[in-house]
Design an enzyme around this catalytic site. Sequence first.
Site, mmCIF file in Angstrom:
data_model
loop_
_atom_site.group_PDB
_atom_site.id
_atom_site.type_symbol
_atom_site.label_atom_id
_atom_site.label_comp_id
_atom_site.label_asym_id
_atom_site.label_seq_id
_atom_site.Cartn_x
_atom_site.Cartn_y
_atom_site.Cartn_z
ATOM 1 N N SER A 34 0.865 -1.183 0.000
ATOM 2 C CA SER A 34 0.000 0.000 0.000
ATOM 3 C C SER A 34 0.903 1.235 0.000
ATOM 4 O O SER A 34 1.807 1.350 0.829
ATOM 5 C CB SER A 34 -0.918 -0.001 1.222
ATOM 6 O OG SER A 34 -0.123 0.014 2.380
ATOM 7 N N SER A 128 19.502 -8.757 13.640
ATOM 8 C CA SER A 128 19.107 -8.641 15.051
ATOM 9 C C SER A 128 19.365 -7.247 15.594
ATOM 10 O O SER A 128 20.320 -6.587 15.206
ATOM 11 C CB SER A 128 19.865 -9.646 15.913
ATOM 12 O OG SER A 128 19.531 -9.427 17.269
ATOM 13 N N LYS A 182 20.867 -16.865 12.973
ATOM 14 C CA LYS A 182 19.950 -15.916 13.634
ATOM 15 C C LYS A 182 18.967 -16.676 14.528
ATOM 16 O O LYS A 182 18.628 -16.236 15.627
ATOM 17 C CB LYS A 182 19.202 -15.078 12.584
ATOM 18 C CG LYS A 182 18.098 -14.191 13.155
ATOM 19 C CD LYS A 182 18.649 -13.170 14.124
ATOM 20 C CE LYS A 182 17.730 -12.231 14.827
ATOM 21 N NZ LYS A 182 16.352 -12.360 14.983
ATOM 22 N N HIS A 185 20.738 -17.629 17.579
ATOM 23 C CA HIS A 185 20.856 -16.382 18.369
ATOM 24 C C HIS A 185 19.583 -16.178 19.193
ATOM 25 O O HIS A 185 19.631 -15.855 20.380
ATOM 26 C CB HIS A 185 21.083 -15.193 17.421
ATOM 27 C CG HIS A 185 20.815 -13.844 18.021
ATOM 28 N ND1 HIS A 185 19.539 -13.351 18.238
ATOM 29 C CD2 HIS A 185 21.647 -12.889 18.488
ATOM 30 C CE1 HIS A 185 19.611 -12.164 18.800
ATOM 31 N NE2 HIS A 185 20.877 -11.856 18.952
ATOM 32 N N ASN A 186 18.444 -16.378 18.563
ATOM 33 C CA ASN A 186 17.184 -16.175 19.276
ATOM 34 C C ASN A 186 16.968 -17.225 20.360
ATOM 35 O O ASN A 186 16.406 -16.923 21.414
ATOM 36 C CB ASN A 186 16.006 -16.165 18.295
ATOM 37 C CG ASN A 186 15.869 -14.813 17.610
ATOM 38 O OD1 ASN A 186 16.865 -14.106 17.427
ATOM 39 N ND2 ASN A 186 14.673 -14.440 17.212
ATOM 40 N N GLU A 189 18.883 -16.039 23.072
ATOM 41 C CA GLU A 189 18.151 -14.860 23.601
ATOM 42 C C GLU A 189 17.062 -15.312 24.591
ATOM 43 O O GLU A 189 16.926 -14.751 25.682
ATOM 44 C CB GLU A 189 17.539 -14.109 22.414
ATOM 45 C CG GLU A 189 16.584 -12.973 22.742
ATOM 46 C CD GLU A 189 15.977 -12.349 21.457
ATOM 47 O OE1 GLU A 189 16.730 -12.017 20.539
ATOM 48 O OE2 GLU A 189 14.732 -12.221 21.388
ATOM 49 N N LYS A 260 7.157 -15.504 19.195
ATOM 50 C CA LYS A 260 6.792 -15.524 17.779
ATOM 51 C C LYS A 260 7.237 -16.810 17.095
ATOM 52 O O LYS A 260 6.801 -17.108 16.007
ATOM 53 C CB LYS A 260 7.401 -14.321 17.072
ATOM 54 C CG LYS A 260 6.854 -13.006 17.574
ATOM 55 C CD LYS A 260 6.763 -11.978 16.452
ATOM 56 C CE LYS A 260 6.393 -10.622 17.018
ATOM 57 N NZ LYS A 260 7.543 -10.002 17.726
HETATM 58 C C1 6PG Z 1 16.246 -9.658 17.478
HETATM 59 C C2 6PG Z 1 15.056 -10.365 18.070
HETATM 60 C C3 6PG Z 1 13.863 -10.359 17.182
HETATM 61 C C4 6PG Z 1 12.692 -11.163 17.725
HETATM 62 C C5 6PG Z 1 11.957 -10.483 18.816
HETATM 63 C C6 6PG Z 1 10.688 -11.178 19.270
HETATM 64 O O1 6PG Z 1 17.276 -10.313 17.417
HETATM 65 O O2 6PG Z 1 16.141 -8.490 17.109
HETATM 66 O O3 6PG Z 1 15.408 -11.692 18.294
HETATM 67 O O4 6PG Z 1 14.261 -10.875 15.947
HETATM 68 O O5 6PG Z 1 11.804 -11.412 16.727
HETATM 69 O O6 6PG Z 1 12.811 -10.334 19.890
HETATM 70 O O7 6PG Z 1 10.884 -12.503 19.573
HETATM 71 P P1 6PG Z 1 9.789 -13.349 20.394
HETATM 72 O O8 6PG Z 1 8.444 -12.753 20.106
HETATM 73 O O9 6PG Z 1 9.877 -14.735 19.887
HETATM 74 O O10 6PG Z 1 10.157 -13.191 21.829
#
Ligand code: 6PG
Length: 478
Positions: A34, A128, A182, A185-186, A189, A260
């Site tokens: 859009s 990230s 990545k 990495h998560n 995290e 997510k």
């Molecule tokens: C990053 C984060 C990002 C991630 C959010 C939400 O490295 O910038 O990992 O990519 O999508 O932090 O993650 P969740 O909703 O799974 O907690």
Amino acid sequence: MPAQIGVTGLAVMGANLARNFARNGYTVAVHNRSVGKTDALLDAHGDEGDFVRTESLEELVASLETPRRVMIMVKAGKPVDSVIEQLVPLLEAGDIVIDGGNSHYEDTRRREAELAEHDLHFVGVGVSGGEEGALLGPSIMPGGSKQSYEALGPMLEKISAKYDGEPCCTWISTDGAGHFVKMVHNGIEYADMQVIGEAYDLMRSAAGIEPAEQSKIFADWMKTSLSSFLIEISAEVLAQVDAETGKPLVDVIVDSAGQKGTGRWTVVSALQLGSPVSGIAESVFARGLSSQRTQREQAQEILAGHETQVELPENFVEDVRQALFASKLVSYAQGLDMLGSAASEYGWELKLDEIASLWRAGCIIRADLLDEIMKAYADGQKPENLLLAPAFAEAIAEAIPAWRRVIATAVQLGIPVPVFSASLAYYDGLRRKRLPAALIQGQRDLFGAHTYERVDREGTFHTQWSGDKTEIAAVSTH
Ligand code: 6PG
């Protein structure tokens, strides 16, 4: 002047990356399904650099220099496939399609192979650092062909975060390697966030330390080996007071953690690789348990606790800090070990020192520790496991007494510390001379003739359990 890169998908991450390219002197063609979003971006930030406004993918592609670089910043999954499908007929051999979203690495592998058939490069890029990172300098993990990196890498390096002047971006390896790294990495995290949560819960529930006071403790921890972005933001969250109720904000936030999916993906693929990422897995499960609100409400009424009141160890807060440090280290060790397994499985040449180095700034898990981790793998050193690198074996050894005390206390008080305890179990499992796996092999041989190996000679054996119980040499069926 033709644009050097095109960005399609101008939600926050896409818009901020486009602005980052423009602020770094690149001419950026922008497109969104859009047009309103494109105009909103240009109205608010059009003066930050050279943007080319486009209304269709045809226009976007036509505005680019060759080889064309088109970055897709739409929601992971089907939307990415749909944009690719529209782009392919518009592109020419040698052009580069970049996916900067949190796509699953298997999708990236598939897309890379499909686009290669059209002589197009497909580069899955892990990005990230959240919204702010995308704008000011994220940590960037690009996969795809080495050749594509020659045309794309310098631009990505320019917009990336810098650590001591070094770009936090380097070519990871082929096809889905960037997105895989990545994803891991998560996973780290998730574990990192959970261990901080466990430390908070222990200090609150066992020692009665209120959030405002804890905020100061976390700020103090920034001066220790725990120094990291996640500790820093935890101090900020804990200091926040809710304007409406005057309570600590953390007390009015519902205690169900969202996700997510990338943490879950890490665990699923770890299971497929046979990689023991127990701390990371527990952090994903902990989010899942926190979200089972109905069960939790009922359990609060029904399930007994029989907690034992214990005297807290002296220096409890320092004990918690050390337990947090040790558990965090285990999560990194598990994540890096998983990268090693994936490298063998997928034929990627993953350089763990480079990966640690590009996580040192810009990304969510950035931490002082990563500089040390990088050094543990630098100059061709290849410890079988991060924890076996001398510096880390020593650091964790110092934390062990506190780590055990904290977990024992938590267990007696009924405070769940799933990642603290899974991490210690991993550590003990790794260093133990004999594991009960020997008994499991015996059980498997008894009920399924799955055979076993002996400690004292080569070969595969089976005991004739239902016969005279003598042992015979066997062909392994595992
Ligand atoms: C990053 C984060 C990002 C991630 C959010 C939400 O490295 O910038 O990992 O990519 O999508 O932090 O993650 P969740 O909703 O799974 O907690």
